[in-house]
Design a protein around this motif. Sequence first.
Motif, mmCIF file in Angstrom:
data_model
loop_
_atom_site.group_PDB
_atom_site.id
_atom_site.type_symbol
_atom_site.label_atom_id
_atom_site.label_comp_id
_atom_site.label_asym_id
_atom_site.label_seq_id
_atom_site.Cartn_x
_atom_site.Cartn_y
_atom_site.Cartn_z
ATOM 1 N N LEU A 20 2.202 -5.994 -6.278
ATOM 2 C CA LEU A 20 2.944 -7.220 -6.339
ATOM 3 C C LEU A 20 3.843 -8.509 -6.404
ATOM 4 C CD1 LEU A 20 -1.091 -7.853 -5.561
ATOM 5 C CD2 LEU A 20 0.457 -7.778 -4.184
ATOM 6 N N ASP A 21 4.014 -8.291 -8.119
ATOM 7 C CA ASP A 21 5.330 -8.842 -8.307
ATOM 8 C C ASP A 21 6.251 -8.585 -7.626
ATOM 9 O OD1 ASP A 21 3.473 -10.863 -9.962
ATOM 10 O OD2 ASP A 21 3.286 -9.175 -11.593
ATOM 11 N N ARG A 22 6.902 -7.323 -8.399
ATOM 12 C CA ARG A 22 7.938 -6.830 -7.905
ATOM 13 C C ARG A 22 8.557 -7.097 -6.308
ATOM 14 N NH1 ARG A 22 6.273 -1.400 -9.251
ATOM 15 N NH2 ARG A 22 6.287 -0.867 -7.396
ATOM 16 N N HIS A 23 7.446 -6.896 -5.253
ATOM 17 C CA HIS A 23 7.669 -7.857 -3.993
ATOM 18 C C HIS A 23 7.963 -9.078 -3.700
ATOM 19 C CE1 HIS A 23 7.384 -3.425 -2.998
ATOM 20 N NE2 HIS A 23 8.214 -3.386 -2.527
ATOM 21 N N GLN A 24 7.426 -10.240 -4.846
ATOM 22 C CA GLN A 24 7.069 -11.095 -5.111
ATOM 23 C C GLN A 24 6.388 -11.814 -3.490
ATOM 24 O OE1 GLN A 24 11.229 -12.819 -5.086
ATOM 25 N NE2 GLN A 24 10.997 -13.817 -5.971
ATOM 26 N N PRO A 76 -9.447 0.064 -12.793
ATOM 27 C CA PRO A 76 -8.462 -0.672 -13.927
ATOM 28 C C PRO A 76 -6.574 -0.353 -13.405
ATOM 29 C CG PRO A 76 -10.094 -0.565 -14.827
ATOM 30 C CD PRO A 76 -9.921 0.494 -14.130
ATOM 31 N N GLY A 77 -6.573 0.920 -13.466
ATOM 32 C CA GLY A 77 -5.109 1.923 -13.430
ATOM 33 C C GLY A 77 -4.929 1.208 -12.018
ATOM 34 N N THR A 78 -5.748 1.489 -10.739
ATOM 35 C CA THR A 78 -5.181 1.138 -9.813
ATOM 36 C C THR A 78 -4.845 -0.614 -9.370
ATOM 37 O OG1 THR A 78 -6.118 2.586 -8.947
ATOM 38 C CG2 THR A 78 -5.734 0.891 -6.950
ATOM 39 N N ARG A 79 -5.494 -1.240 -10.178
ATOM 40 C CA ARG A 79 -5.678 -2.598 -10.507
ATOM 41 C C ARG A 79 -3.766 -2.502 -10.472
ATOM 42 N NH1 ARG A 79 -8.390 -7.170 -9.159
ATOM 43 N NH2 ARG A 79 -10.453 -5.751 -9.325
ATOM 44 N N ALA A 80 -3.873 -2.494 -11.940
ATOM 45 C CA ALA A 80 -2.109 -2.827 -12.604
ATOM 46 C C ALA A 80 -1.311 -2.429 -11.457
ATOM 47 C CB ALA A 80 -1.827 -2.306 -13.646
ATOM 48 N N ARG A 81 -0.969 -1.200 -11.141
ATOM 49 C CA ARG A 81 0.706 -0.337 -10.280
ATOM 50 C C ARG A 81 0.300 -1.455 -9.214
ATOM 51 N NH1 ARG A 81 -2.530 4.636 -10.488
ATOM 52 N NH2 ARG A 81 -2.363 4.015 -8.114
ATOM 53 N N LYS A 114 -8.453 -5.546 -1.210
ATOM 54 C CA LYS A 114 -9.570 -5.454 -2.532
ATOM 55 C C LYS A 114 -9.086 -6.168 -3.526
ATOM 56 C CE LYS A 114 -13.108 -2.468 -1.185
ATOM 57 N NZ LYS A 114 -13.307 -1.236 -1.788
ATOM 58 N N VAL A 115 -7.584 -5.904 -3.888
ATOM 59 C CA VAL A 115 -7.234 -6.565 -5.339
ATOM 60 C C VAL A 115 -6.757 -8.296 -5.033
ATOM 61 C CG1 VAL A 115 -4.973 -6.890 -7.251
ATOM 62 C CG2 VAL A 115 -6.017 -4.730 -6.041
ATOM 63 N N LEU A 116 -6.112 -8.454 -4.363
ATOM 64 C CA LEU A 116 -5.705 -9.765 -3.080
ATOM 65 C C LEU A 116 -6.954 -10.230 -3.780
ATOM 66 C CD1 LEU A 116 -3.321 -9.050 -0.618
ATOM 67 C CD2 LEU A 116 -2.863 -10.422 -2.542
ATOM 68 N N ALA A 160 0.894 -0.998 -0.337
ATOM 69 C CA ALA A 160 0.369 0.079 -0.451
ATOM 70 C C ALA A 160 1.443 1.607 -0.277
ATOM 71 C CB ALA A 160 -1.010 0.133 1.595
ATOM 72 N N ASN A 161 1.879 1.664 1.116
ATOM 73 C CA ASN A 161 2.887 2.392 0.286
ATOM 74 C C ASN A 161 3.641 2.287 -0.924
ATOM 75 O OD1 ASN A 161 4.507 4.272 2.960
ATOM 76 N ND2 ASN A 161 5.768 3.356 1.832
ATOM 77 N N ASP A 162 4.263 1.572 -1.069
ATOM 78 C CA ASP A 162 4.954 1.491 -2.267
ATOM 79 C C ASP A 162 3.939 2.305 -3.011
ATOM 80 O OD1 ASP A 162 7.025 0.751 -4.218
ATOM 81 O OD2 ASP A 162 5.353 -1.149 -4.646
ATOM 82 N N VAL A 163 3.091 1.707 -3.613
ATOM 83 C CA VAL A 163 1.465 2.500 -4.334
ATOM 84 C C VAL A 163 0.809 3.463 -4.137
ATOM 85 C CG1 VAL A 163 -0.373 1.370 -6.278
ATOM 86 C CG2 VAL A 163 1.450 -0.252 -5.271
ATOM 87 N N GLY A 164 1.147 3.886 -3.078
ATOM 88 C CA GLY A 164 0.522 4.881 -2.285
ATOM 89 C C GLY A 164 -0.903 4.724 -2.293
ATOM 90 N N VAL A 165 -2.028 4.071 -2.326
ATOM 91 C CA VAL A 165 -3.050 3.267 -1.907
ATOM 92 C C VAL A 165 -3.226 3.075 -0.618
ATOM 93 C CG1 VAL A 165 -3.288 3.440 -4.473
ATOM 94 C CG2 VAL A 165 -3.208 1.142 -2.766
ATOM 95 N N SER A 166 -4.342 2.828 0.184
ATOM 96 C CA SER A 166 -4.950 1.921 0.980
ATOM 97 C C SER A 166 -5.031 0.687 1.488
ATOM 98 C CB SER A 166 -6.434 2.992 1.438
ATOM 99 O OG SER A 166 -7.565 2.158 1.096
#
Length: 345
Positions: A51-55, A41-46, A31-33, A19-25
């Motif tokens: 999530l992928d970067r952090h594995q 869609p844009g928020t989901r993609a970010r 919700k994405v998980l 959440a901190n990395d993306v700047g969302v709650s």
Amino acid sequence: MTEHRPLDPPASTTIATIANDVGVSVATVSKVLNGRGDVAPGTRARVEASLDRHQYQRRARRHATSGGRVDLVFHEFDTGWAMEILRGVEAVTSAAGIGLSIAQLDGAHRPPARWLEALLADRPLGVVFVLSHLAEAQQQHLRRQGIPFVVVDTDSATSASVPTVGSNNWNGGLLAARHLLELGHRRIAIISGPPDVLCSRARAAGFQSAHDEAGIVVDRELIRYGSFSAGAGHAHGLQLLQRPDRPTAIFAGSDIQAMGVLRAARQCGLRVPEDLSVIGYDNLPVSAWTDPALTTINQPLRDMAGIATQMLLDLTRGNEPATSRIDLVTELVVRESTAPPAHPH
């Protein structure tokens, strides 16, 4: 080669980190998980990129020692073929004291988004997919949730990263054609499954290879594709058998399809095997009870399903399979529906 991926995320990676990395709650990441649809869609993609970067992957919360449930998902549930798969899965889950839930996708080969949302909300121990595939994003959703999945697939086209159990379709086509050629048949038709399904093309390729090794040219007019249903076998069978240069043998893509061919032969006044040889595929229990009993290719469906389910239970315990792809052998089963042609060439 088996893909080895971390069973747990790095200790420092939490939902709050994402959440901190993306700047969302934190709620948005959750919700994405959980596969919820109410995220832009844009928020989901970010969020997914982070999530992928952090594995990131949820830690497994339970193990399949006993209890819990496995979901069995068919692309379609309408024949004895599906019952053989069900028996193979159920034998393993019942022995392990695990429940089994069954779903089907009305013929689709990929689950819709709403189905995945319901699955994530229900959280089974794992999922066995039959002749159905997940998009890469859907695979990632399940992996992040710590829900393992395997595929029972006869088409050999599944990604190497997805544990899969199938069978050798090319060899099955080769064995069927060799048997008919060795009996003396030279005009042999094949009615395979849908042309966009790899197992259909693999069986046709094995059929062609048997002709090549015998030095026999295949008449392209005798190669047909359709569904694996009795209706397709009947329709194609009538078309082939009403030709002035009709085949003396037909290799059907399934035992159910072969039953449609048997009916077409009767309607054309042809005796099996005296006037026409017919060979099926799958070796369903009913194939031994047709009249005449059906020569067929044994595809070990129960074993395929049982092995796939055992692989899934191993994954729920954190054990990676030794190999991501297992192909079981196919074998010729000779019964009463094949014989030398009445007028050999």
